[in-house]
Every structure is written in C-alpha cells, then in structure tokens.
Scaffold this active site. Structure first.
Site, short mmCIF file in Angstrom:
data_model
loop_
_atom_site.label_atom_id
_atom_site.label_comp_id
_atom_site.label_asym_id
_atom_site.label_seq_id
_atom_site.Cartn_x
_atom_site.Cartn_y
_atom_site.Cartn_z
N PRO A 181 5.78 -4.23 -23.06
CA PRO A 181 5.93 -3.08 -23.96
C PRO A 181 7.37 -2.60 -24.07
O PRO A 181 7.81 -2.20 -25.15
CB PRO A 181 5.03 -2.01 -23.32
CG PRO A 181 3.97 -2.79 -22.64
CD PRO A 181 4.68 -4.00 -22.09
N GLY B 43 13.22 -9.56 -10.63
CA GLY B 43 14.39 -8.69 -10.66
C GLY B 43 15.57 -9.34 -11.35
O GLY B 43 16.48 -8.64 -11.81
N ASP C 179 16.23 -10.49 -14.29
CA ASP C 179 15.84 -10.60 -15.70
C ASP C 179 17.04 -10.22 -16.57
O ASP C 179 17.32 -9.05 -16.72
CB ASP C 179 14.62 -9.74 -16.02
CG ASP C 179 14.68 -8.33 -15.44
OD1 ASP C 179 15.46 -8.06 -14.49
OD2 ASP C 179 13.92 -7.48 -15.92
N GLU D 41 25.78 -0.41 -13.00
CA GLU D 41 24.64 -1.23 -12.57
C GLU D 41 25.09 -2.62 -12.14
O GLU D 41 24.56 -3.20 -11.20
CB GLU D 41 23.64 -1.36 -13.73
CG GLU D 41 22.43 -2.20 -13.41
CD GLU D 41 21.61 -2.52 -14.64
OE1 GLU D 41 20.42 -2.83 -14.49
OE2 GLU D 41 22.16 -2.48 -15.77
#
Length: 497
Positions: free
Chosen positions: A245, A276, A278, A462
């Site tokens: 989604p 993780g 991805d 990040e």
C-alpha cells in the site's frame, strides 16, 4: 491495552488505488498514513457519488475526508548546538506517547522512538541501533518501554511487524529482538532474559513456522527452507502477494516490467522490504535491474546469522533454567545453523560470505556488507575473518565509511551509499577478530562524514554517500530523510567506544 478496532487502508480499495496511481502526493506513504474522519463505507459512498462530477478534485476530496500527517519534528532547531547536545535533545522530539493511534497506526502501550522524517512509527530493526544511542544517553527506561512494545506486538500478532502500521502486518524485519534483550540485560541484569522469554520464543516460532512441513517434496514453507542433509535455513518472506500500500504504484510498475507473474514479483518485493535492504542489487538476478528481483529464492547470510544468535540466546535462557531437554535441542540447532552458514554461504575462492540461491542450488556471488554478520556474531573462523577484512579494505572502505555494496545501480542500498546499521556491524565484526586499526579507520571515517553533514545542514541523515562526501546520498523510492533514529544511535555508540 485493550484490543482496538484496526483500520486497514485496503478497506478503501477503490479510493486508495486511485489516489496512489494518480500520484496526487509526492510520497506514496503519505496517503496510507492519513487518518480517515469517517467510516470507510461512508467515505467510499461519497467518493462513488462525487468522483464523476465535473467539479470533483481528488486531492481536495482527500483533504475533506482525512486528517493529513503532520511532521512533528519540523519545529525543532539544532542551531547553535553541538552534535552531541543535538542528539540527546532529539530523543524528545522523536519520542511518541503510548496509545497514539488513528488510521493505519497500531497503538502501543508504552513510549517509543521513531526514526524521523516520513517514518512516523516505530520500526523493528531500526530500533536496536537507536537503542545503542539511548544506552549511551542513559535512557534505559525508554529502551525497556520499546522492548515491552515489541513483546506486546508479538503477543497481539505472533510476531514483530516491520512497523506499527496495519499495512505492515504481512511482514517483519531482520530479527534483532534478541540483541535488544542482551542490550537491556547489560543495564538491568539477567532477569531481563526471563522477562522476555515467552515473547522471544513466540518470535522464534514465527521465523521457523512451517519447518515441520518441509520434506523432499516441499523444500520451503513461509520463511523456512530445507536444504541438503535436512539442514533448515531461513529466507525473507511476506504473507501477501499484492502491491505494498505504501508503494502501490511503484510496485505495479515493477510487476508490469518483470518477466515473472505479478503475484510472484510482489512477493519478492515485499520480502526485500522485510530484509530492510529495500532495495538493493543484492536481490536482483542480474545485479542491475529490479525487474529481475528474486528475494524469496535466496537464503540471506545476515538473516541466518541473526537466527543463529536467536538460537544461541534461547540456549542461554534454557541453561539459566537448567532445562536439559531444551538445552540439548538448542545445542543441536546452534551447531546445525553454524554448519549450514559455513557450508552454503562461505566462498573460499572469493573470501566472502554470500547469499545462497536454493532454487538454483548455487551462491549468489554479490559483494555486499552482509558478509560482516558472521564476524559480528563470531561465526567466521580466524582465516575467514582475515579474508573479509582484506575485502573490506580493498572493496568497501572509503573516506566516508563502508559502502553497502560495490555496485552502482541507483538503488539506495547500493553504492555509493552507506548506512549506520551496517557501519556498526562491520566495525564490531572487525573488532571481534582483532582488526582494530581497520575498525577504527572505518569508525573515524563514518563519524567524520556524519559530522561534516551536520555542520553543513544541522541534521543527521538516514543514509550517507560514503564514496564522495561532498555529494548527498540519494537513490530509492523517496528522498533522503533527516532525523534520524539509527544514525543518531550508532553515532553516539561509536563515539563512546
């Protein structure tokens, strides 16, 4: 906390698909994090009545019927603060209160830390690396709160989801719960093992679900895979075979370009999300394009090292209880897992641990930092560790840290990017085997990279470009995020070492 009625974005199927495919928001995660103001059937009825009228505007309709996500950290300023003060202050900005809910968010009973940016919920494997910094900041209470939240999720759903969103309930993330328990035990003693044992056993059973069904005719079931000599290893998996989604349109596009059937492609994509990583060329058959994604065909070396540590941790718990039957059972599991990692993942010629393609019965010779996990968990021999240290020095180490893979594909878990969790795993893995000089060089390069970006932007990111520290990291499905939970945690922990 009493059970609450959970909201699933898929209940708005027609509307949700239209919003995602028409890309009315820049980030596909934005809409699935909205909170509906009315019941799903009421919103869908209004949508059906209005969507074909001349004055209809889809974005306005969403604004009228949903509460849009807010960026809670936006009011915070790091101006005139040192990086250490900033990071300690930032914990309060990244903290979320118990019971926060609405829309797809699953309420949790205790406080927790979110990564930041678009990530407005707790994330499983992120949280371990965040906890490393919380430990340095002496915030033991919130570490325990987060462990209690994970135990709660295990008891509610049978596993720890990717994050506390209903759209994450098909998958988990790399199983770091055991490491979290060990970390908290450093602060509170061995009673921690007893406190979380039941939840931990349930999580282990989730990863091994289907093991008893494996035989010569059925090689894999869920996350369990049977290899030669009845050895059982694990893969990443997701119970749903449809677009995610939070990346609906992106996944549809990949499935359309892939030669495989869409449902299988969605499984591979979702499994990569569980990893993780991805996304990374690590999961691609051709090491280049996502349309060749094959995640569920691979036995990942890092995942199986984590399962090895889970089995070691359960063995420790049973020894504390002097549970002889379980001790014998898990001694055998630990031995078998060790043998399997060595047999199927080690490549002597390349001096590297690789993932194993159990469908093609061969290793996926792809150079990436998953090879440091056997060093972190002390599975590698001294000779293997020496080869990997040489590999790290020759292929992975750059001025800004260690690069995730040696391949440049435009994916965010590929070159030139480096990520905090893998810096930590590589650093500790090298330290475990006495490669102190290399480990310290890696640490200093990474810390300097973080400090340089902070000096320029006032933010922690990040991910980082480790090959050229003058360039911002990029790639992936969304822009680089600031905050940032696991970067903060690893920075503080590395600096304290």
């Amino acid at each position: 906390m009493p059970n609450q009625q959970l909201f699933f974005i898929e209940s708005l199927r027609t509307l949700y698909e239209d919003v995602q495919t028409k890309r009315i928001f820049a980030d596909s995660k934005f809409f699935v994090d909205c909170v509906p103001k009315y019941a799903a059937d009421e919103i869908l009825k209004k949508y059906a009545d209005k969507r074909n009228t001349t004055e209809f505007n889809l974005k306005n309709f969403v604004g009228d019927n949903f509460i849009l996500p807010e960026e809670k950290i936006s009011a915070y300023s790091s101006a005139k603060k040192t990086i250490d003060i900033h990071l300690n202050d930032l914990w309060e900005e990244l903290k979320r209160t118990p019971g926060e809910s609405g829309g797809t968010l699953i309420p949790l009973p205790h406080q927790y830390i979110v990564p930041g940016g678009r990530f407005r919920e707790i994330y499983y494997w992120d949280s371990y690396f965040t906890m490393l910094g919380l430990q340095v900041s002496k915030r033991t209470a919130i570490i325990e709160n987060m462990l209690d939240n994970f135990a709660y999720l295990i008891n509610q759903f049978g596993f720890i989801p990717n994050g506390n969103r209903t759209y994450y309930l098909g998958r988990s993330q790399p199983p770091f719960f055991a490491l979290m328990i060990h970390l908290l035990s450093e602060e509170k003693g061995e009673t921690v093992f007893t406190k979380y044992q039941t939840a931990f056993e349930k999580e282990y059973n989730f990863w091994m679900l289907g093991e008893e069904q494996l035989n010569s005719e059925q090689q894999c079931c869920n996350r369990a895979v049977r290899l030669a000599d009845n050895m059982v290893m694990n893969r990443y998996w997701d119970s749903k075979d449809e677009p995610r989604p939070e990346a609906y349109d992106e996944d549809k596009h990949i499935a359309e370009t892939s030669p495989g059937i869409p449902s299988k492609t969605y499984l591979h994509i979702r499994a990569a999300a569980e990893s993780g990583w991805d996304f990374s060329s690590r999961w691609f058959a051709d090491k280049k394009e996502m349309k060749t994604i094959q995640t569920t065909d691979l036995i990942p070396v890092d995942l199986n090292c984590l399962l090895f540590f889970m089995e070691e941790s359960l063995l420790k718990m049973y020894k504390l209880q002097q549970h002889e039957i379980k001790i014998k059972e898990f001694q055998l599991k630990v031995e078998n897992r060790y043998k399997a990692i060595q047999e199927f993942c080690w490549n002597e010629k390349q001096g590297c641990f690789f993932d194993f393609n159990f469908i093609e019965h061969k290793q996926q010779e792809h150079f990436n930092l998953a090879t440091v996990f056997p060093l972190f968990f002390k599975i590698a021999t001294a000779e293997q560790a020496q080869k990997i240290a040489t590999l790290i020095k020759e292929k992975f180490l750059y001025s800004g840290g260690v690069v995730t893979t040696i391949y440049k594909t435009g994916q965010q878990w590929d070159a030139p990017n480096g990520w905090a969790p893998l810096q930590w795993m590589a650093y500790k893995g090298l330290m475990n085997y006495g490669f102190t000089e290399l480990a310290i060089t890696l640490k200093n390069n990474w810390l300097s990279n973080c400090e340089k970006v902070f000096a320029e932007t006032g933010k922690m990111m990040e991910k980082y470009n480790v090959m050229d520290t003058t360039v911002t990291a990029g790639g992936g499905e969304y822009p680089n995020q600031d905050g940032f939970g696991w970067t903060n945690g690893v920075y503080l922990k590395m600096k304290s070492e």
